[in-house]
Write an enzyme that holds these catalytic residues in place. Sequence first.
Site, PDB file in Angstrom:
ATOM      1  N   GLU A 177       0.816  -1.212   0.000  1.00 49.09           N
ATOM      2  CA  GLU A 177       0.000   0.000   0.000  1.00 49.09           C
ATOM      3  C   GLU A 177       0.854   1.268   0.000  1.00 49.09           C
ATOM      4  O   GLU A 177       0.682   2.164   0.827  1.00 49.09           O
ATOM      5  CB  GLU A 177      -0.969  -0.029   1.175  1.00 49.09           C
ATOM      6  N   GLU A 219      -6.765  -7.092  -3.285  1.00 54.38           N
ATOM      7  CA  GLU A 219      -6.341  -5.702  -3.160  1.00 54.38           C
ATOM      8  C   GLU A 219      -4.880  -5.650  -3.600  1.00 54.38           C
ATOM      9  O   GLU A 219      -4.594  -5.653  -4.773  1.00 54.38           O
ATOM     10  CB  GLU A 219      -6.541  -5.249  -1.715  1.00 54.38           C
ATOM     11  N   HIS A 243     -17.947 -11.278   4.555  1.00 59.46           N
ATOM     12  CA  HIS A 243     -16.696 -10.610   4.901  1.00 59.46           C
ATOM     13  C   HIS A 243     -16.042 -11.318   6.076  1.00 59.46           C
ATOM     14  O   HIS A 243     -16.681 -11.556   7.096  1.00 59.46           O
ATOM     15  CB  HIS A 243     -16.938  -9.146   5.255  1.00 59.46           C
ATOM     16  N   HIS A 244     -14.767 -11.670   5.903  1.00 59.22           N
ATOM     17  CA  HIS A 244     -13.967 -12.274   6.960  1.00 59.22           C
ATOM     18  C   HIS A 244     -12.743 -11.402   7.210  1.00 59.22           C
ATOM     19  O   HIS A 244     -11.757 -11.496   6.473  1.00 59.22           O
ATOM     20  CB  HIS A 244     -13.504 -13.681   6.570  1.00 59.22           C
ATOM     21  N   GLU A 245     -12.798 -10.538   8.210  1.00 59.32           N
ATOM     22  CA  GLU A 245     -11.600  -9.814   8.636  1.00 59.32           C
ATOM     23  C   GLU A 245     -10.909 -10.657   9.705  1.00 59.32           C
ATOM     24  O   GLU A 245     -11.445 -10.864  10.787  1.00 59.32           O
ATOM     25  CB  GLU A 245     -11.949  -8.429   9.186  1.00 59.32           C
ATOM     26  N   GLU A 273      -9.698   3.589  -0.368  1.00 58.95           N
ATOM     27  CA  GLU A 273      -9.922   4.045   0.999  1.00 58.95           C
ATOM     28  C   GLU A 273      -8.885   5.062   1.466  1.00 58.95           C
ATOM     29  O   GLU A 273      -9.153   5.875   2.359  1.00 58.95           O
ATOM     30  CB  GLU A 273      -9.962   2.856   1.967  1.00 58.95           C
ATOM     31  N   HIS A 288      -7.905  -9.193   0.705  1.00 57.27           N
ATOM     32  CA  HIS A 288      -7.310  -7.893   0.980  1.00 57.27           C
ATOM     33  C   HIS A 288      -6.154  -8.063   1.957  1.00 57.27           C
ATOM     34  O   HIS A 288      -6.100  -9.029   2.708  1.00 57.27           O
ATOM     35  CB  HIS A 288      -8.349  -6.923   1.521  1.00 57.27           C
ATOM     36  N   GLU A 289      -5.219  -7.109   1.916  1.00 57.00           N
ATOM     37  CA  GLU A 289      -3.921  -7.262   2.580  1.00 57.00           C
ATOM     38  C   GLU A 289      -3.316  -8.609   2.196  1.00 57.00           C
ATOM     39  O   GLU A 289      -2.915  -9.394   3.041  1.00 57.00           O
ATOM     40  CB  GLU A 289      -4.035  -7.121   4.101  1.00 57.00           C
ATOM     41  N   ASN A 298       1.622   6.631   7.415  1.00 57.06           N
ATOM     42  CA  ASN A 298       0.294   6.078   7.145  1.00 57.06           C
ATOM     43  C   ASN A 298       0.279   4.552   7.061  1.00 57.06           C
ATOM     44  O   ASN A 298      -0.760   3.959   6.823  1.00 57.06           O
ATOM     45  CB  ASN A 298      -0.252   6.648   5.827  1.00 57.06           C
TER      46      ASN A 298
END
Length: 706
Positions: free
Chosen positions: A177, A505, A416-418, A511, A486-487, A198
Site C-alpha cells: 500500500e 487488493e 466478509h472475513h476480517e 480508501e 485484501h492485505e 500512514n
Amino acid sequence: MKIKFISLLIIAVLYSCSKENAKILDVSSPNKAVEVNFNLNGEGKPFYTVRFNNKTVVDTSYLGFDFKDVDDFEKNFKINNTSTSSFNETWQMPWGEQLDVVNNYNELKIELQENNETARLMTVVFKVYDDGIGFRYEFPEQANFKGDIYINDEHTEFNLTEDYKTFWIPGDWDIYEHLYNTTKLSEIDALQFANHKNLAQTYIPENAVNTPVTMVGSDGTYLSFHEAALIDYSGMTLKVDTENLNLKSNLVGSENTDYKVKKTVPFNTPWRTIQISDNAPDLIESKLIVNLNEPNKLGDVSWFKPMKYTGVWWEMHLGKSSWDYGMTQDMSTWTDGGKSHGRHGATTENVKSFIDFSAKNNIGGVLVEGWNTGWEHWIGFEDREGVFDFVTPYPDYDIDEVTRYAKEKGVEIIMHHETSAATETYEKQQDTAYALMQKYGMHAVKSGYVGKILPKGEYHHGQYMVNQYNNAAIKAAKYEVAVNAHEPIKATGLRRTYPNIISREGLRGQEFNAWASDGGNPPEHLPIVAFTRMLSGPIDYTPGIFNIKFDEYKKDNQVNTTIAQQLALYVVIYSPVQMAADLVEHYEANPEPLQFIRDVGVDWQQTKVLNGEVGDYVTIARQERGTGNWFVGGITDENARTIDLTFDFLDDNQDYEVIIYKDGKNAHWDNNPLDITIEKIDITKDSKLSVNLAEGGGFAMSLKKI
C-alpha cells in the site's frame, strides 16, 4: 472449462558437454523477437542473457542458491543434458479479461550437475514467449540431495543494460500500500519509506522493490519483472544495486527461522518473469503470468458469477457508521456498558437498503462488513487470537432475514472475513465459516489481514502467509466459495489453476482517499497501476465514488479524480467483482452517470488496449460476454490531454449507439470534479472520435448494436 489444444510439438535435442566444452545454448520466442542465451562461466557458474529485437536487455545474469547447512548452489556446475520443445494451445478462461487465451512458447531445459563428489542436480527451465520469458529452478529426486532443504536466499539476477525509467514501490515484506515512485533505476531509494506514517505495519529491510516493477527504456523498450505460480514459497522482492543497474532476488523471510524457505526435494520454484514489449499497451494485453500457471484444477466453477456489488464499507471509511457494535468511532473505549452505540453500519435495515438499490440497478451483490462479533478488539490489541467469530452476527444483524430478503430480490450477499491477521483463529473456523456461507447460498467472500501477522515474527509475504492465503482459497473451493483477498500476497496467476481466486487488493486502494493524511492517491496513481500492479492480476479497487469531495464527512479529504474517471475505472481497472462503492444517496442524486454503472459489463469476451503510456494515460476497450456490447474507458494523470479513438475492433457493416460520459469543459480533479457531459451518438467501425480529458479526468463509453 473447455480447453482446445491446437498443436503440441516436442523436439528433444540432447547434448553431452563438460565445463571445458560448454556450448552456448539459446532459445527464441515463436516470432523470434525475444531470445534467451544460457551458459556457464569458467567457474561453472550458470548465467543467462536476454535479447529483444536484436538488443541485449538483460546482460550476463547469474543464477543460484544460498542454502542453510549445506553447500550453496552457485558454481562448479557442468551441463549434463539440454532439451528444447515448442508448445501451442488455446485455453478458455471461465471468467476474465477475455475468453480465449493463446499459450504459445518455446522451451529450453538445462540439466545441471555439480562437478564434484556430491554431484547434486538442478534443472533450469526457460519458457520464451512473444511477450516475454519465464524461468524457474527444478530440483529432481536424487540420492545426494534429498529430504528437507532450507533456503536462505536465491541468487537470481537481472543485470540491466540501461538506466531505465522505473515505476516502483519499496520491497515491503508486509504491504503493497505505497504510492508508486518514478525515478531512474540508479535513483531508487526504498529505505526512505521504512517509517511511513500512514503504513503502521510496514517493514522494508533492504533497498529493494516489490513486483511487478515496470521500466521504460530510451528506445521504447518496456520491461516488467514479476513472478508466477507462487506456491509454498516465499514472495520475491528485488534488491537494487543502483551503481551496477542490477536487480537480485531477495526473498521475504521470518523472524522465527534462520532461513527463508523450507522445501522438500523434489520441488520447483515459482517462475521468475520478464514481460517485454516495444509499446506500453502490450504489457496489459500480455497473458504471460497466467500462462505460466497450471490449468484449472477445480473443474466447473459456474457457481461463481462475476458481478458488480454495493455494500456496507465506504460509509465506515467516511465516518458515517462503524464496524463495531459497542464502541466509539475510534474503537478505543466502551460505551453504554457494551450495548450498541447506535452507529453500527451492518444492521438488518441498512443492508436491506443496499439490497433494494442493487436490485433496482443491475447490481448483483451486497458486501456486508462489520456483521460479526469481534470488531471491538480487532486492531491495536497485542493478542488478537480468538477475537473474531466468523459465524456469530451482532444483535442488530438478522442474517436469516437478510439472506432471505436478498434471495427474494435476486441479490447475493458477499461475506466478509476480517481475520485481523490472527491466522490460527481463522484456520480453526474456516470450515465452519465456509459451511455457513454454503448454507445461505453465498459464493464470494472478501477476506482481510489487517495488522501484524500472528504468530509474531511472520510477515504478510513470507512462505508461512503464502500458504495461508493459498490454502484458504483451496479450502473455500470445496464449499463453492470464491475469495477476494485484501492485505494479500501478490497475484501471480493462480486464478488459472484455482479460478475461485477471483480478485485481491494488493495496492494502495480507494480508501486512502478517505483517511490518509498525505492527500490521498494523486491523479497519476492509477495510470501507473494499470501498467504495474494490474499486470499481475485483477484488482478490487472499489471505484464509483460520485461524492468526490465528501465535505459532509471529511472536509480535508477527497478523491483526486473527476467523476468521469470514476466511471472509466469500471473498464480500465479489471476485476470480475466491481464495487459501486459510494453511498446509496449519492447515486440516487446522480441518476445520469449512474446509468453507466447499471450498463457496464464485468465479464469480458475480449480486451483491446487502444493506447497508453505508463504513468500518463491509458484507454481500454472490452467486449462483454453474452451481450457482445463494448465498453471503453480512458483515464489520464494530472495533465489534460486529447485522446484520438478509432473503432476497428467493432463488427463490419454494423451501426452502434454510443453513450459517452466525459469530462465537462471546465472539469478538473480538484477545482471542478463533478463537471460531466453525457452525449449520444452513432458510430461504425470506420468512425473516428477525439475526446478531451481534463486534469485527473477520464471518459467512459457504452457501445450497443443498433
